[in-house]
Structures are given as C-alpha cells and as structure tokens.
Scaffold this motif. Structure first.
Motif, PDB file in Angstrom:
ATOM      1  N   UNK A 136      -7.110   4.417  10.115  1.00  0.00           N
ATOM      2  CA  UNK A 136      -7.816   4.757   8.876  1.00  0.00           C
ATOM      3  C   UNK A 136      -7.709   3.572   7.930  1.00  0.00           C
ATOM      4  N   UNK A 137      -8.719   3.445   7.094  1.00  0.00           N
ATOM      5  CA  UNK A 137      -8.812   2.305   6.180  1.00  0.00           C
ATOM      6  C   UNK A 137      -7.792   2.407   5.053  1.00  0.00           C
ATOM      7  N   UNK A 138      -7.327   1.261   4.591  1.00  0.00           N
ATOM      8  CA  UNK A 138      -6.489   1.168   3.396  1.00  0.00           C
ATOM      9  C   UNK A 138      -7.343   0.647   2.252  1.00  0.00           C
ATOM     10  N   UNK A 139      -7.403   1.394   1.138  1.00  0.00           N
ATOM     11  CA  UNK A 139      -8.131   0.903  -0.030  1.00  0.00           C
ATOM     12  C   UNK A 139      -7.362  -0.233  -0.683  1.00  0.00           C
ATOM     13  N   UNK A 140      -6.087  -0.002  -0.975  1.00  0.00           N
ATOM     14  CA  UNK A 140      -5.251  -1.033  -1.584  1.00  0.00           C
ATOM     15  C   UNK A 140      -3.795  -0.607  -1.494  1.00  0.00           C
ATOM     16  N   UNK A 141      -2.921  -1.588  -1.429  1.00  0.00           N
ATOM     17  CA  UNK A 141      -1.483  -1.386  -1.613  1.00  0.00           C
ATOM     18  C   UNK A 141      -1.044  -2.433  -2.621  1.00  0.00           C
ATOM     19  N   UNK A 142      -0.271  -2.021  -3.616  1.00  0.00           N
ATOM     20  CA  UNK A 142       0.029  -2.921  -4.726  1.00  0.00           C
ATOM     21  C   UNK A 142       1.416  -2.626  -5.283  1.00  0.00           C
ATOM     22  N   UNK A 143       2.036  -3.677  -5.803  1.00  0.00           N
ATOM     23  CA  UNK A 143       3.374  -3.509  -6.360  1.00  0.00           C
ATOM     24  C   UNK A 143       3.316  -3.537  -7.882  1.00  0.00           C
ATOM     25  N   UNK A 144       4.182  -2.722  -8.507  1.00  0.00           N
ATOM     26  CA  UNK A 144       4.187  -2.597  -9.948  1.00  0.00           C
ATOM     27  C   UNK A 144       4.707  -3.845 -10.639  1.00  0.00           C
ATOM     28  N   UNK A 145       4.058  -4.202 -11.739  1.00  0.00           N
ATOM     29  CA  UNK A 145       4.495  -5.328 -12.556  1.00  0.00           C
ATOM     30  C   UNK A 145       5.259  -4.875 -13.795  1.00  0.00           C
ATOM     31  N   UNK A 146       5.342  -3.556 -13.989  1.00  0.00           N
ATOM     32  CA  UNK A 146       6.121  -3.013 -15.086  1.00  0.00           C
ATOM     33  C   UNK A 146       6.837  -1.770 -14.574  1.00  0.00           C
ATOM     34  N   UNK A 147       7.820  -1.319 -15.322  1.00  0.00           N
ATOM     35  CA  UNK A 147       8.557  -0.144 -14.874  1.00  0.00           C
ATOM     36  C   UNK A 147       9.441  -0.446 -13.673  1.00  0.00           C
ATOM     37  N   UNK A 148       9.775   0.598 -12.911  1.00  0.00           N
ATOM     38  CA  UNK A 148      10.651   0.436 -11.754  1.00  0.00           C
ATOM     39  C   UNK A 148       9.942  -0.301 -10.620  1.00  0.00           C
ATOM     40  N   UNK A 149      10.697  -1.025  -9.777  1.00  0.00           N
ATOM     41  CA  UNK A 149      10.096  -1.627  -8.586  1.00  0.00           C
ATOM     42  C   UNK A 149       9.491  -0.533  -7.707  1.00  0.00           C
ATOM     43  N   UNK A 150       8.221  -0.680  -7.363  1.00  0.00           N
ATOM     44  CA  UNK A 150       7.542   0.370  -6.621  1.00  0.00           C
ATOM     45  C   UNK A 150       6.326  -0.192  -5.903  1.00  0.00           C
ATOM     46  N   UNK A 151       5.883   0.551  -4.922  1.00  0.00           N
ATOM     47  CA  UNK A 151       4.697   0.221  -4.160  1.00  0.00           C
ATOM     48  C   UNK A 151       3.770   1.428  -4.201  1.00  0.00           C
ATOM     49  N   UNK A 152       2.545   1.230  -4.668  1.00  0.00           N
ATOM     50  CA  UNK A 152       1.556   2.310  -4.715  1.00  0.00           C
ATOM     51  C   UNK A 152       0.420   1.976  -3.758  1.00  0.00           C
ATOM     52  N   UNK A 153       0.027   2.985  -2.969  1.00  0.00           N
ATOM     53  CA  UNK A 153      -1.024   2.805  -1.973  1.00  0.00           C
ATOM     54  C   UNK A 153      -2.114   3.842  -2.201  1.00  0.00           C
ATOM     55  N   UNK A 154      -3.333   3.483  -1.849  1.00  0.00           N
ATOM     56  CA  UNK A 154      -4.453   4.420  -1.896  1.00  0.00           C
ATOM     57  C   UNK A 154      -5.125   4.400  -0.526  1.00  0.00           C
ATOM     58  N   UNK A 155      -5.144   5.575   0.110  1.00  0.00           N
ATOM     59  CA  UNK A 155      -5.703   5.717   1.453  1.00  0.00           C
ATOM     60  C   UNK A 155      -6.860   6.718   1.415  1.00  0.00           C
ATOM     61  N   UNK A 156      -8.055   6.351   1.884  1.00  0.00           N
ATOM     62  CA  UNK A 156      -9.171   7.304   1.944  1.00  0.00           C
ATOM     63  C   UNK A 156      -9.279   7.943   3.326  1.00  0.00           C
ATOM     64  N   UNK A 157      -9.729   9.195   3.324  1.00  0.00           N
ATOM     65  CA  UNK A 157      -9.951   9.929   4.575  1.00  0.00           C
ATOM     66  C   UNK A 157     -11.202  10.780   4.436  1.00  0.00           C
ATOM     67  N   UNK A 158     -11.807  11.096   5.578  1.00  0.00           N
ATOM     68  CA  UNK A 158     -12.974  11.965   5.565  1.00  0.00           C
ATOM     69  C   UNK A 158     -12.596  13.401   5.221  1.00  0.00           C
TER      70      UNK A 158
END
Length: 203
Positions: A136-158
């Motif tokens: 499945x496609x990945x829209x984006x994965x990105x790391x936070x530049x503020x707040x706690x160290x974190x990784x946010x991902x967005x995944x689309x599905x049918x």
C-alpha cells in the motif's frame, strides 16, 4: 517542499462539515500548499486534520503566526474548541506529497521515538519503505520539529479491509516493520482513521 504543518482542529459536535468552508478559504488565502484535509471517523471524533507543505520554516512560521494572531483562525473559530499546530519535516528520502485519489480511508499514525531515535528510525525506514509500498502507498512519513521526538505517518487505503490485508500481509512476508525499527520507538503510539473533506487535494 519538505516542511509540513499538521494542524489538528477539534470541533463542536458535528462541527467538521460546518468548519470545512472556512478552512478551505483560510488555506487558499495563506502561504504554502494545501495537501489534504480530513475529518476523523475512528479515534478522537469531531476532529479535523489539515496538512500543508511549505518551502521553508520561515514561511511555515509566518503562517503559524497568522493563525495565532487571528480572531478567526482557520476561518472556523465558532466551531473550534481546540487547535494544535505541529511542524514537521519529511523523512529525507521521500518525495513531496502529491494530490490524488488514494483513499478514501486515511490512517494517521504517530510514534514517540527514543530521545536519540529520529535518525536511526529514518535509516531503518529508508531501507524498508520501498518494499512496504508494494502492499500500500505511503502518503508521507515525517518527524516532528517541535514538541516530543516523534514520527507521524499518513497511509491511504481503499477500505478498512484493504488496510487490514496490507498490514497483515506485509508483516507475514517479513517486509514490515523495518528490521530493528521498533528498537528506537517507545510504546506511546496512536492511530486514527480519517476521511477526506470535500475540498481536500488528497482523496
């Protein structure tokens, strides 16, 4: 554009639809590029996510200040009960977010990393994402530049069924999670399912 703002707008009950026209106008009037806007369906309800891309941090923070100094941030103050704006940078190897119809079910996942976990996590993902995207496609994965160290991902599905199938098969085939990747994460993880609003460039 590798800098992103993910704004989280918590609204009054059934407020997402009422807020949508104001959010659309707000994004059109400002800097940056609107990537997508979604209303939650599973997880925290009455919530809207707005993802915008920016050429620079300076541009992003000018938009941040526009919202903070406005008497009607995101054009929907009457519907808002809480507003959070977070700054991100996409993982180095990923292309810019592009518009298109990839959903309509989008999963927003956020992982808290160890305090020194961003770079190791990025390298694990660099090795694993190409094979994971066969499921499945990945829209984006990105790391936070503020707040706690974190990784946010967005995944689309049918569909939710397609999500379950892709996740189960990628794990069964040994293609996901990235080998050694979970070693750099904390157990603090969240997942929410959201559907595109009518004006969202990501459908």
């Amino acid at each position: 554009m590798s800098y992103y703002e993910l704004a989280t707008l918590d609204t009054v009950i059934f407020g997402a639809g009422k807020a949508a026209p104001g959010i659309e106008a707000w994004a059109a009037q400002g800097q940056g590029r609107l990537c997508g806007a979604w209303g939650t369906d599973i997880g925290t309800l009455n919530r809207v996510f707005v993802l915008r891309a920016f050429e620079s941090l300076a541009q992003l923070y000018e938009e941040r200040e526009r919202a903070l100094r406005s008497d009607n941030p995101f054009g929907c103050a009457d519907e808002l009960v809480r507003l959070s704006m977070e700054s991100y940078r996409a993982l180095d190897f990923l292309p810019p977010v592009q518009p298109g119809s990839f959903g309509p079910v989008y999963e927003f996942r956020t992982y808290r990393t160890r305090v020194n976990g961003i770079l190791p996590t990025m390298e694990k993902w660099r090795a694993a994402v190409p094979e994971r995207e066969a499921y499945s496609k990945l829209t984006v994965a990105m790391y936070g530049l503020d707040g706690e160290p974190r990784l946010t991902q967005i995944w689309p599905y049918e569909s939710l069924a397609a999500r379950s199938e892709a996740r189960a098969k990628s794990v069964a085939d040994g293609k996901w999670p990235p080998k050694g990747g979970p070693d750099w994460l904390s157990p603090d993880m969240t997942s929410q399912i959201a559907l595109p609003l009518g004006f969202s460039p990501l459908k």
